[in-house]
Design an enzyme around this catalytic site. Structure first.
Site: not given
Ligand code: NAP
Ligand code: GLV
Length: 314
Positions: A229, A277
Site C-alpha cells: 500500500r 494499482h
Molecule cells: P496476508 O496473507 O495477510 O499476509 C500478510 C503478511 O504481512 C504476513 O506474512 C504478515 O506477517 C506480514 N505482516 C503484517 N504486518 C506486519 C508487520 N507489522 N511487520 C512484518 N510483517 C507484517 O496478506 P496477503 O493476502 O499476502 O496480502 C498482503 C497485502 O497485499 C494486502 O493487504 C494488500 O495491501 C496488498 N495487495 C496489493 C495488491 C495490488 O494490486 N497492489 C493486490 C492484492 C493485495 P505474519 O505472517 O506474521 O502474519
Molecule cells: C488490492 O489492492 C487488494 O487489496 O485486493
C-alpha cells in the site's frame, strides 16, 4: 430472503454492477442482490460486499451478518471509524490472485536484476554496450510480507535461483527462503537486501514505515518494489533516496494518493516505474464463488472462508 448489498467506490468495479448481479444470480439465485445507493430497507441487508465503503455505511446496517471485502487488503474497511464491532470480515484469498501478484513481482524483480531500465536508455541513444551482470544467486531479494501473496512470490523467486530472504510479523517458514521476523529481525533483513519487495498489508504498524531511516538501512544501490500500500511509504523520503543514489530504482504500484496526481514527481522521475494499482486484481468469477461460499457458511453457522483478525488489522 437473504440480501447482499454491493458497494464499490471504484468506477472500474462499480460500472459493472449488472455483471456482478448476473454472476451472483447464476451461483446463488435465492440471494437478493442490491447495489448501493439502491439499498432499500437497510434492516434487510444481511451481507455487504464492499470496496472502500463510505464511513458509517456498515454501521447503518443493523442486521449485518458478515462484511465481505472485494480485495485481499482490508485497510479500506478498517479505515471506517464507525466500523461495527463483532461482525465477521472475510477477505479475498485465491490462487488466481497469488498468480497475478507473482507475475508482477517476477517481472519487476527481473527487470531490476537485469538492468532493463538502463538497456532501454541505451537503446534510445543507439548505444551497443553490455552492463555488468551478477547471476540470480548473487542477488538477494528481500520480500516483506510472507502471507498468501508475498509467500507465494518469494517461493517462486527462490525457484528461479535468487537468494531470497523474507520478513513477517511472526515466524514463518517458506521453502527456499531465509526468514526474519518482527522489529528485531528487520535491521538484519534490510542489511542483506539488494532488491526489496513489499507486499505488506496496511496497518497502524506499517503506516509510513518506509521512511528515510528505514531506507538508509538498505545497502547503497539497493532497489525497491512496492505492491503493498502507498501509505506505507514516505514518498518524499523515497524521492530523496533516489536522488542521492542510495536507492537505484523503484517500481511502485501503490501510492499515498490514488490515482497518482498528474503533477506528482513520481510520474516523471527517471528511475521510477509507475503502474496503476494493477499488480494483482481480483478475478471476479473466483470472487463470486468465494462470496457465495461465505454466505452459505454463515447461514449454516460456520466461519467465513478467510476471516480477518481485527486485533491484527489484516
Ligand atoms: P496476508 O496473507 O495477510 O499476509 C500478510 C503478511 O504481512 C504476513 O506474512 C504478515 O506477517 C506480514 N505482516 C503484517 N504486518 C506486519 C508487520 N507489522 N511487520 C512484518 N510483517 C507484517 O496478506 P496477503 O493476502 O499476502 O496480502 C498482503 C497485502 O497485499 C494486502 O493487504 C494488500 O495491501 C496488498 N495487495 C496489493 C495488491 C495490488 O494490486 N497492489 C493486490 C492484492 C493485495 P505474519 O505472517 O506474521 O502474519
Ligand atoms: C488490492 O489492492 C487488494 O487489496 O485486493
Amino acid at each position: 430472503m437473504t440480501t447482499l448489498l454491493f458497494y464499490s467506490d471504484s468506477d472500474d468495479i462499480g460500472s459493472r454492477v449488472d455483471w456482478w448481479r448476473d454472476t451472483v444470480a447464476e451461483q446463488m439465485p435465492e440471494l437478493e442482490f442490491r447495489a448501493w445507493p439502491d439499498a432499500g430497507d437497510l434492516a434487510e441487508i444481511d451481507y455487504a460486499l464492499v470496496w472502500k465503503p463510505e464511513p458509517g455505511l456498515l454501521a447503518s446496517l443493523p442486521n449485518l451478518k458478515a462484511i465481505l471485502s472485494l480485495g485481499a487488503g482490508v485497510d479500506h474497511i478498517f479505515a471506517d471509524p464507525q466500523l461495527p464491532q463483532g461482525v465477521p470480515i472475510s477477505r479475498v484469498v485465491n490462487e488466481n490472485m497469488a498468480l497475478r501478484m507473482r507475475e508482477w513481482v517476477l517481472l519487476h524483480v527481473l527487470s531490476h536484476h537485469r538492468r532493463q531500465r538502463e538497456y532501454d536508455q541505451l537503446q534510445r541513444a543507439r548505444v551497443w554496450r553490455d552492463l555488468e551482470q551478477p547471476h540470480a544467486g548473487e542477488r538477494c531479494v528481500g520480500v516483506m510480507g510472507l502471507g498468501e501473496l508475498g509467500g507465494d512470490s518469494a517461493r517462486h523467486l527462490a525457484a528461479i535461483g535468487f537468494d531470497v530472504i523474507g520478513w513477517s510479523r511472526s515466524p514463518r517458514e517458506v521453502p527456499g527462503v531465509r526468514a526474519f521476523h518482527g522489529r528485531d529481525g528487520l535491521k538484519a533483513f534490510l542489511a542483506e537486501t539488494d532488491i526489496l519487495v513489499s507486499v505488506l498489508p496496511l496497518t497502524p504498524e506499517t503506516t509510513d514505515m518506509i521512511d528515510a531511516d528505514f531506507l538508509s538501512r538498505l545497502p547503497r544501490g539497493a532497489s525497491f518494489i512496492n505492491a503493498g500500500r502507498g501509505q506505507q511509504v514516505v514518498e518524499a523520503d523515497l524521492l530523496a533516496a533516489l536522488d542521492s543514489g542510495h536507492i537505484s530504482e523503484a517500481t511502485l504500484d501503490v501510492f499515498q494518493t490514488e490515482p497518482l496526481p498528474v503533477t506528482d514527481p513520481l510520474w516523471t522521475h527517471p528511475r521510477v516505474t509507475v503502474t496503476p494499482h494493477i499488480a494483482a486484481f481480483t478475478d471476479p468469477r473466483a470472487l463470486v464463488r468465494q462470496v457465495v461460499e461465505d454466505i452459505r457458511r454463515v447461514e449454516r453457522g460456520a466461519e467465513v472462508t478467510n476471516p480477518v483478525d481485527p486485533a491484527r488489522g489484516y
